[in-house]
Design a protein around this motif. Structure first.
Motif, short mmCIF file in Angstrom:
data_model
loop_
_atom_site.label_atom_id
_atom_site.label_comp_id
_atom_site.label_asym_id
_atom_site.label_seq_id
_atom_site.Cartn_x
_atom_site.Cartn_y
_atom_site.Cartn_z
N LEU A 239 0.84 -1.19 0.00
CA LEU A 239 0.00 0.00 0.00
C LEU A 239 0.88 1.25 0.00
CD1 LEU A 239 -2.62 -1.19 2.64
CD2 LEU A 239 -2.72 -1.38 0.14
N GLU A 240 0.34 2.35 -0.44
CA GLU A 240 1.12 3.59 -0.57
C GLU A 240 1.70 4.06 0.76
OE1 GLU A 240 -0.94 6.66 -2.66
OE2 GLU A 240 -1.31 5.39 -4.39
N ASP A 241 1.05 3.75 1.86
CA ASP A 241 1.53 4.21 3.17
C ASP A 241 2.55 3.27 3.80
OD1 ASP A 241 -0.04 2.09 3.93
OD2 ASP A 241 -1.45 3.27 5.11
N GLY A 242 2.98 2.23 3.06
CA GLY A 242 4.00 1.32 3.57
C GLY A 242 3.45 0.07 4.23
N ARG A 243 2.15 0.04 4.50
CA ARG A 243 1.56 -1.18 5.05
C ARG A 243 1.43 -2.22 3.94
NH1 ARG A 243 -3.92 0.30 7.41
NH2 ARG A 243 -4.02 1.29 5.36
N ILE A 244 1.19 -3.46 4.35
CA ILE A 244 1.07 -4.57 3.40
C ILE A 244 -0.32 -5.16 3.52
CG2 ILE A 244 1.94 -6.87 2.77
CD1 ILE A 244 3.98 -4.68 2.27
N GLU A 245 -0.99 -5.32 2.38
CA GLU A 245 -2.26 -6.04 2.36
C GLU A 245 -1.95 -7.50 2.02
OE1 GLU A 245 -6.68 -5.89 0.36
OE2 GLU A 245 -5.01 -5.03 -0.78
N VAL A 246 -2.30 -8.40 2.92
CA VAL A 246 -2.12 -9.83 2.70
C VAL A 246 -3.46 -10.37 2.20
CG1 VAL A 246 -1.56 -12.04 3.76
CG2 VAL A 246 -0.37 -9.96 4.50
N ILE A 247 -3.44 -10.99 1.03
CA ILE A 247 -4.64 -11.47 0.36
C ILE A 247 -4.62 -12.99 0.34
CG2 ILE A 247 -5.94 -11.39 -1.81
CD1 ILE A 247 -4.07 -8.77 -2.30
N TYR A 248 -5.73 -13.59 0.76
CA TYR A 248 -5.78 -15.06 0.77
C TYR A 248 -7.13 -15.55 0.27
CZ TYR A 248 -7.93 -14.21 5.39
OH TYR A 248 -8.72 -13.76 6.42
N ASP A 249 -7.10 -16.65 -0.47
CA ASP A 249 -8.29 -17.26 -1.05
C ASP A 249 -8.58 -18.57 -0.33
OD1 ASP A 249 -8.74 -15.39 -3.24
OD2 ASP A 249 -6.84 -16.15 -4.01
N LEU A 250 -9.87 -18.78 -0.01
CA LEU A 250 -10.27 -19.99 0.70
C LEU A 250 -11.37 -20.72 -0.05
CD1 LEU A 250 -10.40 -18.53 4.30
CD2 LEU A 250 -8.63 -20.00 3.34
N ALA A 251 -11.33 -22.04 0.03
CA ALA A 251 -12.37 -22.88 -0.54
C ALA A 251 -13.52 -23.00 0.45
CB ALA A 251 -11.80 -24.27 -0.84
#
Length: 103
Positions: free
Chosen positions: A20-32
């Motif tokens: 993200l622009e502010d230095g944070r990280i978006e962790v994205i996960y997919d679930l069944a």
């Protein structure tokens, strides 16, 4: 000035990140469907555990995300380095993703 984030390719499908622009990280996960005992955590280089991001007995199917603010379990900044997110569902170790932050 936010830290520079350098992406590395995901190790397995189902888990990725986005800087993200502010230095944070978006962790994205997919679930069944039927995913239980969902855990997503973050480690520093050399397998040093930093923080639990998700720990839920049950999560709906589909794409989800959580924001990592760059801090460990105690609220202290992790600093720059190589980081690994890992996801497990049920009794199965799952996907992992690696990235460099703060350099």
């Amino acid at each position: 000035m936010p830290p520079v984030i350098q992406s590395m390719p995901a190790q397995q499908p189902g888990l990725s990140h986005r800087a993200l622009e502010d230095g944070r990280i978006e962790v994205i996960y997919d679930l069944a469907a039927g995913s239980t005992d969902v855990f997503v955590g973050i480690w520093a280089q050399h397998a040093f555990f930093l923080r639990t991001l998700v720990e839920k007995p049950s999560v709906s199917a589909g794409r989800h995300s959580v924001i990592w603010d760059g801090k460990d379990e105690n609220g202290d900044p992790a600093g720059p380095g190589v980081f690994i997110t890992r996801m497990s569902v049920g009794q199965t170790s799952g996907a992992s993703d690696m990235f460099v932050a703060g350099r």
